[in-house]
Scaffold this active site. Sequence first.
Site, PDB file in Angstrom:
ATOM      1  N   GLU A  47      26.205  28.035 -39.075  1.00  0.00           N
ATOM      2  CA  GLU A  47      27.032  27.057 -39.426  1.00  0.00           C
ATOM      3  C   GLU A  47      26.690  25.888 -38.034  1.00  0.00           C
ATOM      4  O   GLU A  47      26.892  26.199 -36.619  1.00  0.00           O
ATOM      5  CB  GLU A  47      28.578  27.360 -39.057  1.00  0.00           C
ATOM      6  CG  GLU A  47      29.522  26.249 -39.166  1.00  0.00           C
ATOM      7  CD  GLU A  47      31.034  26.450 -39.123  1.00  0.00           C
ATOM      8  OE1 GLU A  47      31.816  26.243 -39.657  1.00  0.00           O
ATOM      9  OE2 GLU A  47      31.218  27.143 -37.911  1.00  0.00           O
ATOM     10  N   TRP A  48      26.251  24.731 -38.414  1.00  0.00           N
ATOM     11  CA  TRP A  48      26.223  23.498 -37.470  1.00  0.00           C
ATOM     12  C   TRP A  48      27.533  22.841 -37.399  1.00  0.00           C
ATOM     13  O   TRP A  48      27.837  22.157 -38.622  1.00  0.00           O
ATOM     14  CB  TRP A  48      25.166  22.667 -38.057  1.00  0.00           C
ATOM     15  CG  TRP A  48      25.034  21.843 -36.789  1.00  0.00           C
ATOM     16  CD1 TRP A  48      25.483  21.713 -35.646  1.00  0.00           C
ATOM     17  CD2 TRP A  48      24.430  20.405 -37.279  1.00  0.00           C
ATOM     18  NE1 TRP A  48      24.869  20.455 -35.030  1.00  0.00           N
ATOM     19  CE2 TRP A  48      24.681  19.762 -35.898  1.00  0.00           C
ATOM     20  CE3 TRP A  48      23.758  19.752 -38.228  1.00  0.00           C
ATOM     21  CZ2 TRP A  48      24.154  18.385 -35.581  1.00  0.00           C
ATOM     22  CZ3 TRP A  48      23.342  18.315 -38.077  1.00  0.00           C
ATOM     23  CH2 TRP A  48      23.315  17.851 -36.840  1.00  0.00           C
ATOM     24  N   ARG A  49      28.266  23.123 -36.284  1.00  0.00           N
ATOM     25  CA  ARG A  49      29.516  22.445 -36.040  1.00  0.00           C
ATOM     26  C   ARG A  49      29.126  21.103 -35.544  1.00  0.00           C
ATOM     27  O   ARG A  49      29.004  20.860 -34.147  1.00  0.00           O
ATOM     28  CB  ARG A  49      30.348  23.243 -35.107  1.00  0.00           C
ATOM     29  CG  ARG A  49      31.028  24.175 -35.796  1.00  0.00           C
ATOM     30  CD  ARG A  49      32.235  23.867 -36.456  1.00  0.00           C
ATOM     31  NE  ARG A  49      33.190  22.966 -35.568  1.00  0.00           N
ATOM     32  CZ  ARG A  49      34.112  23.490 -34.711  1.00  0.00           C
ATOM     33  NH1 ARG A  49      34.356  24.779 -34.846  1.00  0.00           N
ATOM     34  NH2 ARG A  49      34.875  22.780 -33.943  1.00  0.00           N
ATOM     35  N   ARG A  83      34.379  19.546 -38.043  1.00  0.00           N
ATOM     36  CA  ARG A  83      35.929  20.166 -37.879  1.00  0.00           C
ATOM     37  C   ARG A  83      36.687  18.978 -37.169  1.00  0.00           C
ATOM     38  O   ARG A  83      36.475  18.427 -36.194  1.00  0.00           O
ATOM     39  CB  ARG A  83      35.787  21.314 -37.171  1.00  0.00           C
ATOM     40  CG  ARG A  83      37.247  21.909 -36.863  1.00  0.00           C
ATOM     41  CD  ARG A  83      37.972  22.361 -38.249  1.00  0.00           C
ATOM     42  NE  ARG A  83      36.986  23.602 -38.631  1.00  0.00           N
ATOM     43  CZ  ARG A  83      36.479  23.587 -40.005  1.00  0.00           C
ATOM     44  NH1 ARG A  83      36.658  22.444 -40.804  1.00  0.00           N
ATOM     45  NH2 ARG A  83      35.737  24.559 -40.454  1.00  0.00           N
ATOM     46  N   GLU A  87      42.446  19.920 -36.839  1.00  0.00           N
ATOM     47  CA  GLU A  87      42.238  21.324 -37.163  1.00  0.00           C
ATOM     48  C   GLU A  87      41.358  22.192 -35.984  1.00  0.00           C
ATOM     49  O   GLU A  87      40.587  23.256 -36.542  1.00  0.00           O
ATOM     50  CB  GLU A  87      41.725  21.477 -38.424  1.00  0.00           C
ATOM     51  CG  GLU A  87      42.693  20.920 -39.706  1.00  0.00           C
ATOM     52  CD  GLU A  87      42.535  21.769 -41.016  1.00  0.00           C
ATOM     53  OE1 GLU A  87      41.961  22.583 -40.980  1.00  0.00           O
ATOM     54  OE2 GLU A  87      43.409  20.986 -41.856  1.00  0.00           O
ATOM     55  N   HIS A 144      42.926  25.338 -41.069  1.00  0.00           N
ATOM     56  CA  HIS A 144      43.065  26.060 -39.891  1.00  0.00           C
ATOM     57  C   HIS A 144      44.371  25.717 -39.228  1.00  0.00           C
ATOM     58  O   HIS A 144      44.825  24.459 -38.967  1.00  0.00           O
ATOM     59  CB  HIS A 144      41.775  25.682 -38.895  1.00  0.00           C
ATOM     60  CG  HIS A 144      40.409  25.777 -39.513  1.00  0.00           C
ATOM     61  ND1 HIS A 144      39.993  25.027 -40.342  1.00  0.00           N
ATOM     62  CD2 HIS A 144      39.626  26.732 -39.142  1.00  0.00           C
ATOM     63  CE1 HIS A 144      38.728  25.565 -40.652  1.00  0.00           C
ATOM     64  NE2 HIS A 144      38.471  26.792 -40.088  1.00  0.00           N
ATOM     65  N   LYS A 171      38.857  28.875 -47.693  1.00  0.00           N
ATOM     66  CA  LYS A 171      38.765  29.656 -46.298  1.00  0.00           C
ATOM     67  C   LYS A 171      40.110  29.284 -45.499  1.00  0.00           C
ATOM     68  O   LYS A 171      40.661  27.964 -45.694  1.00  0.00           O
ATOM     69  CB  LYS A 171      37.587  29.122 -45.382  1.00  0.00           C
ATOM     70  CG  LYS A 171      37.712  29.550 -43.915  1.00  0.00           C
ATOM     71  CD  LYS A 171      36.618  28.825 -43.056  1.00  0.00           C
ATOM     72  CE  LYS A 171      36.880  29.281 -41.590  1.00  0.00           C
ATOM     73  NZ  LYS A 171      36.015  28.154 -40.781  1.00  0.00           N
ATOM     74  N   ARG A 214      38.384  39.956 -38.222  1.00  0.00           N
ATOM     75  CA  ARG A 214      36.887  39.614 -38.036  1.00  0.00           C
ATOM     76  C   ARG A 214      36.023  40.917 -38.368  1.00  0.00           C
ATOM     77  O   ARG A 214      34.854  40.751 -38.644  1.00  0.00           O
ATOM     78  CB  ARG A 214      36.553  38.925 -36.877  1.00  0.00           C
ATOM     79  CG  ARG A 214      37.460  37.655 -36.239  1.00  0.00           C
ATOM     80  CD  ARG A 214      36.876  37.348 -35.264  1.00  0.00           C
ATOM     81  NE  ARG A 214      37.467  36.016 -34.708  1.00  0.00           N
ATOM     82  CZ  ARG A 214      37.366  34.762 -35.331  1.00  0.00           C
ATOM     83  NH1 ARG A 214      36.442  34.498 -36.064  1.00  0.00           N
ATOM     84  NH2 ARG A 214      38.098  33.684 -34.772  1.00  0.00           N
ATOM     85  N   SER A 233      32.917  28.997 -30.941  1.00  0.00           N
ATOM     86  CA  SER A 233      33.702  27.924 -31.458  1.00  0.00           C
ATOM     87  C   SER A 233      35.038  28.217 -31.813  1.00  0.00           C
ATOM     88  O   SER A 233      35.713  27.006 -32.180  1.00  0.00           O
ATOM     89  CB  SER A 233      32.711  27.300 -32.770  1.00  0.00           C
ATOM     90  OG  SER A 233      32.830  28.254 -33.773  1.00  0.00           O
ATOM     91  N   GLN A 237      36.024  35.262 -31.512  1.00  0.00           N
ATOM     92  CA  GLN A 237      34.741  35.461 -31.862  1.00  0.00           C
ATOM     93  C   GLN A 237      34.103  36.668 -30.931  1.00  0.00           C
ATOM     94  O   GLN A 237      34.199  36.550 -29.910  1.00  0.00           O
ATOM     95  CB  GLN A 237      33.787  34.339 -32.105  1.00  0.00           C
ATOM     96  CG  GLN A 237      34.147  33.382 -33.273  1.00  0.00           C
ATOM     97  CD  GLN A 237      33.518  32.180 -33.235  1.00  0.00           C
ATOM     98  OE1 GLN A 237      32.508  31.897 -32.208  1.00  0.00           O
ATOM     99  NE2 GLN A 237      33.817  31.313 -34.255  1.00  0.00           N
TER     100      GLN A 237
END
Length: 256
Positions: A47-49, A83, A87, A144, A171, A214, A233, A237
């Site tokens: 995922e490119w944030r 993002r 959020e 989120h 999601k 997770r 991120s 995590q």
Amino acid sequence: MTKVVKIRDVVIGEGMPKICVPMVGETISQLIEEANYLKGLDLDVVEWRVDFYENVTDIDKVKEALQEIRKVLTTQPIIFTFRSAKEGGQKEVSTSYYVELNKAIAATKLIDVIDVELFNDEKDVKELIEAAHANGVAVIISNHDFHKTPAKEEIISRLRRAAELGGDIPKIAVMPTCTADVITLLDATRITREQYVDGPIITMSMAGKGVISRLSGELFGSALTFGAAKKVSAPGQIPVVDLRKIIELLHNNLKK
């Protein structure tokens, strides 16, 4: 027959939850270094944030950075995510720019999925879904809550709404304040998958309290989980190597 979402060689919605690792570099050189590091990890999706990227407000510079990332990550599926600050993201931009950015990046066909926040105007969400699908790009519709865990019915309602709007993968990520909140999220996931959404969903309870969410996606119904490489991120995590081991352990025992 449950629907799946196939991006490149990765099938989301069957078997073990897929592992996604975010890229959070602020400069092109940091992003290239990060991409090279991720290339050597056992992950499924990147995922490119882009909200971390210093030139995120210049679409041409975002495209340039994406081209450099793609030179390194030639085969890995990439989720493109801006993002919003509300959020949990790094920056805020106008709605018109958010729409323009996502449409422009989908049109490059250099990414495989865009992430669109559920609580945008419905017309904008539908416009982005249509633009993405026209370019063969899948859509995560996300929500989120970094402050609390909504009631179970509300979590289910948001996931159902994301599916009804036409998103490929609904999601939701929520913050637990107690252990009961984690159970609420897990049960909402189970109910949504069993009763309402015929396709993959992504759910998680954040921070340390929520780490079980997770890991246990295959049991409760979440099809993708986020792991950390060097920098997280979102809170909670865990390192991708540990994540893979535990997911495989659970998967092998579920089959017994």
